[in-house]
Motif scaffolding. Structure first.
Motif, PDB file in Angstrom:
ATOM      1  N   TRP A 276       0.837  -1.182   0.000  1.00 42.01           N
ATOM      2  CA  TRP A 276       0.000   0.000   0.000  1.00 42.01           C
ATOM      3  C   TRP A 276       0.879   1.241   0.000  1.00 42.01           C
ATOM      4  O   TRP A 276       1.903   1.272   0.690  1.00 42.01           O
ATOM      5  CB  TRP A 276      -0.906   0.037   1.230  1.00 42.01           C
ATOM      6  CG  TRP A 276      -1.913  -1.059   1.277  1.00 42.01           C
ATOM      7  CD1 TRP A 276      -1.729  -2.314   1.767  1.00 42.01           C
ATOM      8  CD2 TRP A 276      -3.257  -1.008   0.789  1.00 42.01           C
ATOM      9  NE1 TRP A 276      -2.870  -3.053   1.617  1.00 42.01           N
ATOM     10  CE2 TRP A 276      -3.839  -2.267   1.026  1.00 42.01           C
ATOM     11  CE3 TRP A 276      -4.032  -0.017   0.191  1.00 42.01           C
ATOM     12  CZ2 TRP A 276      -5.146  -2.568   0.674  1.00 42.01           C
ATOM     13  CZ3 TRP A 276      -5.349  -0.314  -0.143  1.00 42.01           C
ATOM     14  CH2 TRP A 276      -5.886  -1.578   0.089  1.00 42.01           C
ATOM     15  N   THR A 277       0.471   2.220  -0.752  1.00 42.57           N
ATOM     16  CA  THR A 277       1.185   3.504  -0.757  1.00 42.57           C
ATOM     17  C   THR A 277       0.163   4.623  -0.609  1.00 42.57           C
ATOM     18  O   THR A 277      -0.854   4.643  -1.311  1.00 42.57           O
ATOM     19  CB  THR A 277       1.963   3.701  -2.078  1.00 42.57           C
ATOM     20  OG1 THR A 277       2.848   2.595  -2.254  1.00 42.57           O
ATOM     21  CG2 THR A 277       2.770   4.984  -2.033  1.00 42.57           C
ATOM     22  N   LEU A 278       0.448   5.530   0.285  1.00 44.85           N
ATOM     23  CA  LEU A 278      -0.448   6.656   0.529  1.00 44.85           C
ATOM     24  C   LEU A 278       0.258   7.945   0.127  1.00 44.85           C
ATOM     25  O   LEU A 278       1.380   8.206   0.564  1.00 44.85           O
ATOM     26  CB  LEU A 278      -0.833   6.715   2.005  1.00 44.85           C
ATOM     27  CG  LEU A 278      -1.753   7.875   2.416  1.00 44.85           C
ATOM     28  CD1 LEU A 278      -3.116   7.744   1.745  1.00 44.85           C
ATOM     29  CD2 LEU A 278      -1.893   7.931   3.932  1.00 44.85           C
ATOM     30  N   TRP A 279      -0.380   8.719  -0.727  1.00 44.97           N
ATOM     31  CA  TRP A 279       0.153   9.996  -1.183  1.00 44.97           C
ATOM     32  C   TRP A 279      -0.673  11.107  -0.562  1.00 44.97           C
ATOM     33  O   TRP A 279      -1.904  11.126  -0.689  1.00 44.97           O
ATOM     34  CB  TRP A 279       0.071  10.131  -2.701  1.00 44.97           C
ATOM     35  CG  TRP A 279       0.562   8.946  -3.476  1.00 44.97           C
ATOM     36  CD1 TRP A 279      -0.091   7.765  -3.663  1.00 44.97           C
ATOM     37  CD2 TRP A 279       1.806   8.819  -4.155  1.00 44.97           C
ATOM     38  NE1 TRP A 279       0.669   6.916  -4.425  1.00 44.97           N
ATOM     39  CE2 TRP A 279       1.842   7.530  -4.748  1.00 44.97           C
ATOM     40  CE3 TRP A 279       2.894   9.672  -4.337  1.00 44.97           C
ATOM     41  CZ2 TRP A 279       2.911   7.081  -5.494  1.00 44.97           C
ATOM     42  CZ3 TRP A 279       3.960   9.215  -5.101  1.00 44.97           C
ATOM     43  CH2 TRP A 279       3.974   7.942  -5.661  1.00 44.97           C
ATOM     44  N   LEU A 280      -0.034  12.035   0.092  1.00 48.84           N
ATOM     45  CA  LEU A 280      -0.716  13.207   0.646  1.00 48.84           C
ATOM     46  C   LEU A 280      -0.122  14.444   0.005  1.00 48.84           C
ATOM     47  O   LEU A 280       1.108  14.557  -0.107  1.00 48.84           O
ATOM     48  CB  LEU A 280      -0.527  13.281   2.163  1.00 48.84           C
ATOM     49  CG  LEU A 280      -1.078  12.101   2.965  1.00 48.84           C
ATOM     50  CD1 LEU A 280      -0.602  12.165   4.409  1.00 48.84           C
ATOM     51  CD2 LEU A 280      -2.601  12.099   2.900  1.00 48.84           C
ATOM     52  N   GLU A 281      -0.981  15.342  -0.425  1.00 49.25           N
ATOM     53  CA  GLU A 281      -0.472  16.498  -1.156  1.00 49.25           C
ATOM     54  C   GLU A 281      -1.182  17.773  -0.726  1.00 49.25           C
ATOM     55  O   GLU A 281      -2.392  17.772  -0.474  1.00 49.25           O
ATOM     56  CB  GLU A 281      -0.670  16.279  -2.658  1.00 49.25           C
ATOM     57  CG  GLU A 281      -0.141  17.415  -3.500  1.00 49.25           C
ATOM     58  CD  GLU A 281       0.342  16.970  -4.863  1.00 49.25           C
ATOM     59  OE1 GLU A 281       0.571  15.770  -5.073  1.00 49.25           O
ATOM     60  OE2 GLU A 281       0.497  17.836  -5.734  1.00 49.25           O
ATOM     61  N   ALA A 282      -0.434  18.848  -0.644  1.00 49.45           N
ATOM     62  CA  ALA A 282      -1.003  20.172  -0.373  1.00 49.45           C
ATOM     63  C   ALA A 282      -0.375  21.143  -1.361  1.00 49.45           C
ATOM     64  O   ALA A 282       0.831  21.097  -1.626  1.00 49.45           O
ATOM     65  CB  ALA A 282      -0.709  20.607   1.054  1.00 49.45           C
ATOM     66  N   ARG A 283      -1.200  22.007  -1.915  1.00 40.91           N
ATOM     67  CA  ARG A 283      -0.723  22.952  -2.923  1.00 40.91           C
ATOM     68  C   ARG A 283      -1.451  24.273  -2.741  1.00 40.91           C
ATOM     69  O   ARG A 283      -2.658  24.288  -2.474  1.00 40.91           O
ATOM     70  CB  ARG A 283      -0.995  22.404  -4.320  1.00 40.91           C
ATOM     71  CG  ARG A 283      -0.578  23.297  -5.472  1.00 40.91           C
ATOM     72  CD  ARG A 283      -1.034  22.679  -6.790  1.00 40.91           C
ATOM     73  NE  ARG A 283      -0.622  23.465  -7.937  1.00 40.91           N
ATOM     74  CZ  ARG A 283      -1.264  24.544  -8.394  1.00 40.91           C
ATOM     75  NH1 ARG A 283      -2.348  24.961  -7.780  1.00 40.91           N
ATOM     76  NH2 ARG A 283      -0.830  25.199  -9.452  1.00 40.91           N
ATOM     77  N   GLY A 284      -0.728  25.355  -2.865  1.00 40.94           N
ATOM     78  CA  GLY A 284      -1.345  26.669  -2.764  1.00 40.94           C
ATOM     79  C   GLY A 284      -0.742  27.607  -3.782  1.00 40.94           C
ATOM     80  O   GLY A 284       0.437  27.500  -4.134  1.00 40.94           O
ATOM     81  N   SER A 285      -1.556  28.526  -4.294  1.00 42.84           N
ATOM     82  CA  SER A 285      -1.033  29.506  -5.233  1.00 42.84           C
ATOM     83  C   SER A 285      -1.686  30.853  -4.992  1.00 42.84           C
ATOM     84  O   SER A 285      -2.815  30.923  -4.492  1.00 42.84           O
ATOM     85  CB  SER A 285      -1.286  29.073  -6.686  1.00 42.84           C
ATOM     86  OG  SER A 285      -2.638  29.233  -7.036  1.00 42.84           O
ATOM     87  N   THR A 286      -0.974  31.892  -5.320  1.00 43.30           N
ATOM     88  CA  THR A 286      -1.526  33.240  -5.261  1.00 43.30           C
ATOM     89  C   THR A 286      -1.122  33.959  -6.532  1.00 43.30           C
ATOM     90  O   THR A 286      -0.021  33.753  -7.041  1.00 43.30           O
ATOM     91  CB  THR A 286      -1.046  33.981  -3.997  1.00 43.30           C
ATOM     92  OG1 THR A 286      -1.586  35.297  -4.008  1.00 43.30           O
ATOM     93  CG2 THR A 286       0.460  34.053  -3.935  1.00 43.30           C
TER      94      THR A 286
END
Lengths: 372, 73
Positions: A276-286
């Protein structure tokens, strides 16, 4: 073009794309075949279902990639309202492409790619070339790429309407191995977009100075030339056993005055003996506004030479949080089989747009990949 | 734009220096070759997201390097 002709054209392209993928499929001992179905929905009544397939074949020094995707779009959003249309629309976009790479020497790779995208009133084709060279005892890889694309833009309700747009891309990238568990990527692209860049369906409201109701609406008018540049810095590393991290920053600027900053963080965690592989991602732009963007053009009875009702050219920020879970069951005949399911929550905030202040979207995806 | 690009390149060089840029032997590159080290680990899955972002943001593009290099081939 009649509706039946459009449908037949789309089906021909879809069939060609599928055939291309199947040719590169298991019968030809493909190295990888994958497919995914994604679903986009937002609170502004836009829905998109997108099946896509891709395949990769490696034979000796050559690698061939092929891919095809279809977007089924239905919308009744504020975009249509600003275009003064009382109805929503449904349409289909078909995109297919292929890329080939050739390892010219142990340290040098050259490649080329081509793709085509068909919508009822927007056709684009693209060709590109890429060269890469490893250096510094294979600790560094330098990439240089060039792309050329041409779009033909029409309008459904006006058979005589026809505009063109040409795009030139130059890419320079460098990746460096910093250690046994860490790599750094630096990349920059410079793009020249030349031609019609307004939306043929979008109308801009003009107000009398001090007026509250718009006096008239005129077609959108954007500059015909736009230089765009983006530069990114990315660090990839394994933090501890079974935990990988990625951090990325991108700076964007163009000659329309838009400046944007984007940051992305990703953590990848291996679970249960790596099955099992878990990918967590957060992205922000302005993003800042284009120089000619106004939330309200109070210039009636005259119209400014440049005007837009595109909220994506106004000041805005976005935030995305996503996770993706992947399962690789033990298999014997394949070197790998992976099932993935994931979802993103995507928030867009428009800081200076009268008709919409925010939009929230979900992006769901299910994908399957086999490797031989 | 050029000064910003140079600044980023300078930061990259500084990071390289700070982290030592150790010599990595071929047999030490197993982790670097791991699929989870790639910037885009699942093209089909992440392609869908990339398409959405490109449509929804006025400042798309500019990600440059493909983020798969590891000198492992």
């Amino acid at each position: 073009m009649a509706a039946t002709d459009e449908r037949a054209t789309r089906l021909r392209w879809a069939s060609a794309a599928l055939a291309l993928t199947l040719v590169a499929g298991p019968g030809a001992a493909a190295d990888r075949v994958g497919g995914a179905v994604s679903y986009y929905a937002d609170d502004n009544a836009v829905r998109v279902v997108s099946p896509r397939v891709s395949a990769t074949v490696e034979r000796g020094r050559a690698t061939l990639d092929a891919r095809a995707a279809v977007d089924f779009v239905s919308a009744a959003s504020v975009d249509l309202v600003t275009a003064a249309s009382p109805r929503g629309f449904e349409e289909t976009r078909v995109e297919t492409g292929a890329a080939a790479k050739w390892r010219a020497s142990p340290l040098q790779t050259v490649g080329a790619d081509a793709s085509i995208s068909i919508e009822p009133d927007f056709h684009t084709w693209r060709v590109g070339a890429l060269a890469a060279r490893e250096m510094f005892s294979r600790h560094g890889t330098l990439e240089l790429g060039y792309g050329f694309s041409r779009s033909e833009i029409g309008r459904r309700d006006d058979a005589a309407f026809s505009r063109g747009r040409t795009t030139y891309d130059l890419l320079l990238g460098y990746s460096h191995v910093l250690g046994p568990r860490t790599a750094l990527d630096v990349g920059s692209t410079l793009t020249l977009v030349d031609g019609f860049q307004a939306n043929p369906y979008r109308w801009v409201r003009l107000y009398a100075p001090g007026g509250t109701l718009h006096a008239t609406a005129v077609p959108e008018q954007a500059p015909e030339t736009r230089w765009r540049s983006g530069t990114s810095l990315r660090l990839r590393t394994r933090l501890v056993p079974h935990l990988f991290g990625l951090a990325e920053y991108r700076l964007y600027a163009d000659t329309w005055g838009v400046v944007a900053h984007t940051a992305r963080l990703r953590a990848t965690l291996g679970l249960g003996s790596e099955a099992w592989t878990l990918w967590l991602e957060a992205r922000g732009s302005t993003q800042g506004a284009a120089s000619f963007y106004r939330a309200r053009y109070a210039t009636f009875p005259s119209a400014p030479d440049l005007r837009t009702a595109d909220k994506d050219l106004g000041p805005m920020w976005t935030a995305l949080a996503g996770l993706h879970l992947e399962w690789s069951p033990p298999v014997t005949r394949l070197s790998a089989l992976r099932f993935g399911v994931g979802g993103d929550l995507y928030r867009m905030r428009y800081l200076d747009y009268a008709f919409l202040t925010a939009r929230t979207a979900v992006i769901g995806v299910f994908d399957v990949t086999t490797e031989f | 734009m050029l000064p910003r690009t140079l600044l980023l390149l300078g930061l990259a060089a500084a990071a390289c220096g700070a982290l030592g840029c150790a010599t990595v032997q071929p047999w030490e590159r197993g982790v670097l070759a791991d699929r989870r080290m790639r910037a885009v680990a699942s093209p089909d899955c992440e392609g869908a997201r990339a398409h959405v972002l490109a449509v929804r943001e006025g400042a798309a593009g500019g990600l440059g390097a493909t983020g798969v290099a590891c000198g492992c081939n």
